[in-house]
Write an enzyme that holds these catalytic residues in place. Structure first.
Site, PDB file in Angstrom:
ATOM      1  N   ARG A 238     -28.314 -55.141  27.417  1.00 37.02           N
ATOM      2  CA  ARG A 238     -27.266 -54.165  27.781  1.00 37.02           C
ATOM      3  C   ARG A 238     -26.989 -54.205  29.286  1.00 37.02           C
ATOM      4  NH1 ARG A 238     -26.474 -50.085  31.320  1.00 37.02           N
ATOM      5  NH2 ARG A 238     -28.577 -49.308  30.948  1.00 37.02           N
ATOM      6  N   ASP A 239     -27.938 -53.728  30.089  1.00 37.26           N
ATOM      7  CA  ASP A 239     -27.710 -53.646  31.538  1.00 37.26           C
ATOM      8  C   ASP A 239     -27.502 -55.044  32.124  1.00 37.26           C
ATOM      9  OD1 ASP A 239     -27.697 -52.771  34.227  1.00 37.26           O
ATOM     10  OD2 ASP A 239     -29.221 -51.273  33.851  1.00 37.26           O
TER      11      ASP A 239
ATOM     12  N   HIS B  99     -33.486 -50.362  39.879  1.00 39.72           N
ATOM     13  CA  HIS B  99     -32.837 -51.619  40.261  1.00 39.72           C
ATOM     14  C   HIS B  99     -33.494 -52.107  41.546  1.00 39.72           C
ATOM     15  CE1 HIS B  99     -29.493 -52.108  37.366  1.00 39.72           C
ATOM     16  NE2 HIS B  99     -29.796 -50.853  37.134  1.00 39.72           N
TER      17      HIS B  99
ATOM     18  N   HIS C  36     -35.909 -45.933  35.539  1.00 44.04           N
ATOM     19  CA  HIS C  36     -35.021 -47.099  35.476  1.00 44.04           C
ATOM     20  C   HIS C  36     -34.682 -47.498  36.910  1.00 44.04           C
ATOM     21  CE1 HIS C  36     -31.341 -49.104  33.571  1.00 44.04           C
ATOM     22  NE2 HIS C  36     -30.962 -49.031  34.829  1.00 44.04           N
TER      23      HIS C  36
ATOM     24  N   CYS D  60     -24.595 -52.096  37.272  1.00 48.10           N
ATOM     25  CA  CYS D  60     -23.434 -51.368  36.772  1.00 48.10           C
ATOM     26  C   CYS D  60     -22.183 -51.946  37.413  1.00 48.10           C
ATOM     27  CB  CYS D  60     -23.561 -49.879  37.126  1.00 48.10           C
ATOM     28  SG  CYS D  60     -22.068 -48.956  36.716  1.00 48.10           S
TER      29      CYS D  60
ATOM     30  N   ASN E 172     -31.903 -55.164  37.686  1.00 43.99           N
ATOM     31  CA  ASN E 172     -33.008 -54.225  37.443  1.00 43.99           C
ATOM     32  C   ASN E 172     -34.330 -54.825  37.925  1.00 43.99           C
ATOM     33  OD1 ASN E 172     -30.955 -53.768  35.169  1.00 43.99           O
ATOM     34  ND2 ASN E 172     -32.286 -52.006  34.988  1.00 43.99           N
TER      35      ASN E 172
HETATM   36  N1  COA Z   1     -16.074 -47.540  22.191  1.00 40.98           N
HETATM   37  C1  COA Z   1     -14.959 -48.259  21.992  1.00 40.98           C
HETATM   38  N2  COA Z   1     -13.760 -47.915  22.469  1.00 40.98           N
HETATM   39  C2  COA Z   1     -13.678 -46.789  23.161  1.00 40.98           C
HETATM   40  C3  COA Z   1     -14.790 -45.978  23.409  1.00 40.98           C
HETATM   41  C4  COA Z   1     -16.036 -46.401  22.909  1.00 40.98           C
HETATM   42  N3  COA Z   1     -17.159 -45.708  23.124  1.00 40.98           N
HETATM   43  N4  COA Z   1     -14.412 -44.920  24.124  1.00 40.98           N
HETATM   44  C5  COA Z   1     -13.077 -45.038  24.321  1.00 40.98           C
HETATM   45  N5  COA Z   1     -12.648 -46.170  23.742  1.00 40.98           N
HETATM   46  C6  COA Z   1     -11.298 -46.691  23.733  1.00 40.98           C
HETATM   47  C7  COA Z   1     -10.293 -45.687  23.205  1.00 40.98           C
HETATM   48  O1  COA Z   1     -10.208 -45.791  21.803  1.00 40.98           O
HETATM   49  C8  COA Z   1      -9.023 -46.128  23.891  1.00 40.98           C
HETATM   50  O2  COA Z   1      -8.548 -47.287  23.266  1.00 40.98           O
HETATM   51  P1  COA Z   1      -6.975 -47.654  23.273  1.00 40.98           P
HETATM   52  O3  COA Z   1      -6.593 -47.869  24.710  1.00 40.98           O
HETATM   53  O4  COA Z   1      -6.921 -48.923  22.474  1.00 40.98           O
HETATM   54  O5  COA Z   1      -6.308 -46.475  22.663  1.00 40.98           O
HETATM   55  C9  COA Z   1      -9.524 -46.550  25.273  1.00 40.98           C
HETATM   56  O6  COA Z   1     -10.887 -46.901  25.091  1.00 40.98           O
HETATM   57  C10 COA Z   1      -9.403 -45.447  26.292  1.00 40.98           C
HETATM   58  O7  COA Z   1     -10.028 -44.291  25.787  1.00 40.98           O
HETATM   59  P2  COA Z   1     -10.297 -42.978  26.666  1.00 40.98           P
HETATM   60  O8  COA Z   1     -10.972 -41.976  25.817  1.00 40.98           O
HETATM   61  O9  COA Z   1      -9.029 -42.603  27.395  1.00 40.98           O
HETATM   62  O10 COA Z   1     -11.382 -43.479  27.649  1.00 40.98           O
HETATM   63  P3  COA Z   1     -11.268 -43.971  29.149  1.00 40.98           P
HETATM   64  O11 COA Z   1     -10.273 -45.047  29.315  1.00 40.98           O
HETATM   65  O12 COA Z   1     -11.206 -42.774  30.045  1.00 40.98           O
HETATM   66  O13 COA Z   1     -12.741 -44.622  29.288  1.00 40.98           O
HETATM   67  C11 COA Z   1     -15.061 -44.672  28.745  1.00 40.98           C
HETATM   68  C12 COA Z   1     -13.907 -43.846  29.212  1.00 40.98           C
HETATM   69  C13 COA Z   1     -16.319 -43.883  28.973  1.00 40.98           C
HETATM   70  C14 COA Z   1     -14.898 -44.963  27.288  1.00 40.98           C
HETATM   71  C15 COA Z   1     -15.085 -46.011  29.475  1.00 40.98           C
HETATM   72  O14 COA Z   1     -14.930 -45.779  30.845  1.00 40.98           O
HETATM   73  C16 COA Z   1     -16.366 -46.763  29.241  1.00 40.98           C
HETATM   74  O15 COA Z   1     -16.633 -47.257  28.154  1.00 40.98           O
HETATM   75  N6  COA Z   1     -17.179 -46.889  30.267  1.00 40.98           N
HETATM   76  C17 COA Z   1     -18.437 -47.552  30.154  1.00 40.98           C
HETATM   77  C18 COA Z   1     -18.965 -47.774  31.489  1.00 40.98           C
HETATM   78  C19 COA Z   1     -20.283 -48.499  31.436  1.00 40.98           C
HETATM   79  O16 COA Z   1     -20.794 -48.893  30.404  1.00 40.98           O
HETATM   80  N7  COA Z   1     -20.839 -48.688  32.617  1.00 40.98           N
HETATM   81  C20 COA Z   1     -22.080 -49.384  32.759  1.00 40.98           C
HETATM   82  C21 COA Z   1     -23.239 -48.620  32.258  1.00 40.98           C
HETATM   83  S1  COA Z   1     -23.889 -47.517  33.434  1.00 40.98           S
HETATM   84 ZN    ZN Z   2     -29.124 -49.926  35.318  1.00 45.02          ZN
END
Ligand code: COA
Ligand code: ZN
Length: 313
Positions: free
Chosen positions: A19-20, A213, A211, A244, A253
């Protein structure tokens, strides 16, 4: 002054490289290769593996195959499969794949929360309340990871009082375990020891994971400080991969095989077969297409011996 807690004789390692590690890679590792890799990792004695994240595929394209990975990997007795989840949609996707644990993620700092998750800490807590409600009869362990606990790349210091307030809110909501994350390697051992002592005394029933890094070379020192404070659970990433993508300056990490080597040479049981883990670590450059920072895989274990040069024999 109360007595310090004993240093644990046994620790649990949660492998977060799938994942990370992969979330920040430029190249998409094919699904079949991910599955083979995770299967190899789960045969090394690791207690828990963070197999993927159920995040937006636009935000984290390298993990867009999360469901395919999660449903195809081998499930072994004694190895819990956990996944990172930021919101309700991710929870639904994770529950559909029979995960053992959901690792919810939020930030301790507002700015990293907004950049990484488009949510303030308070908005994340609101999501978590709904998620706990939906998952309460699933039998899935719900952990929460608190990013930027030890410092934020945008805001700098995150006050300890704020961190404690957020942990208290998480536990009051019904979160079962808490991971304190040093997202960009800003923590130092004195700070780590202090915070770990406080949380272990205040919430003795809650499993805390640390956790780290290694962004500033303090990863192992911080892990040691946490262990000395009584922490038993650590996230680590094979080869020292990771970071991230939404935290400027993030790097890998603390390296799993280096952490296992440190603990085992100190006589602390990790449950991990280090030789088996090193064998998997040695395949990383082929898997991801570049070298990794892990050191023991290059140097060999500290039991490695060399022949004396002929002139001195
Ligand atoms: N899995 C799959 N798709 C997702 C989702 C999830 N958990 N959450 C939202 N989406 C999709 C929505 O369905 C939407 O799709 P569309 O554009 O096709 O309609 C799109 O993403 C936007 O959804 P929204 O609710 O407006 O979310 P957002 O654009 O504000 O994004 C997060 C918010 C949290 C979903 C997004 O920023 C994210 O996944 N971040 C992860 C960051 C990460 O993993 N960082 C590293 C780890 S620390
Ligand atoms: Zn991390």
């Amino acid at each position: 002054m109360s007595q310090p807690l004993p240093c644990p004789l046994k620790v649990e390692i949660n492998e977060v490289a799938p994942r990370d590690g992969l979330q920040i890679e430029a190249r998409f590792v094919p699904t079949e290769e991910k599955i083979r890799w995770i299967d190899a990792l789960s045969a090394t004695g690791l207690r828990r593996i963070e197999a993927t994240s159920f995040t937006s595929p636009k935000a984290i394209p390298t993990l867009r195959d999360a469901a395919d990975v999660m449903t195809a990997i081998q499930r072994r007795e004694g190895v819990d499969m956990t996944v990172l989840v930021p919101n309700m949609k991710g929870t639904e996707r994770a529950l559909a794949c029979q995960v053992d644990e959901i690792n919810l993620v939020m930030s301790a700092s507002k700015s990293h929360g907004l950049v990484n998750l488009h949510m303030t800490p308070e908005q994340s807590l609101e999501q978590f309340a709904t998620i706990l409600n939906v998952s309460k009869n699933s039998g899935v362990f719900i952990n929460a990871s608190l990013s930027t606990t030890f410092g934020c790349p945008f805001e700098g210091e995150v006050p300890e009082a704020r961190v404690l307030e957020l942990i208290a809110k998480l536990i009051a909501l019904g979160i079962q375990g808490v991971t304190l994350c040093d997202t960009t390697g800003m923590a130092n051992p004195a700070q780590v020891k202090r915070l770990c002592e406080v949380v272990l005394r205040r919430w003795p029933e809650t499993p805390f994971t640390l956790h780290f890094h290694n962004t500033r070379g303090m990863g192992l020192a911080n892990a040691l400080a946490a262990w000395q404070a009584g922490i038993k659970r650590f996230d680590a990433s094979l080869g020292g991969m990771g970071g991230c993508p939404f935290a400027p300056g993030a790097t890998g990490n603390v390296c799993t095989e280096d952490l296992v080597h440190m603990f085992e040479t100190m006589g602390v049981d990790t449950g991990v077969d280090l030789d088996a883990l090193l064998a998997v670590a040695s395949t990383l450059p082929d898997l991801i297409g570049h070298d990794v920072p892990g050191q023991v895989v290059k140097a060999g274990k500290s039991t490695r011996r060399y022949s004396m040069p002929a002139a001195h024999v």
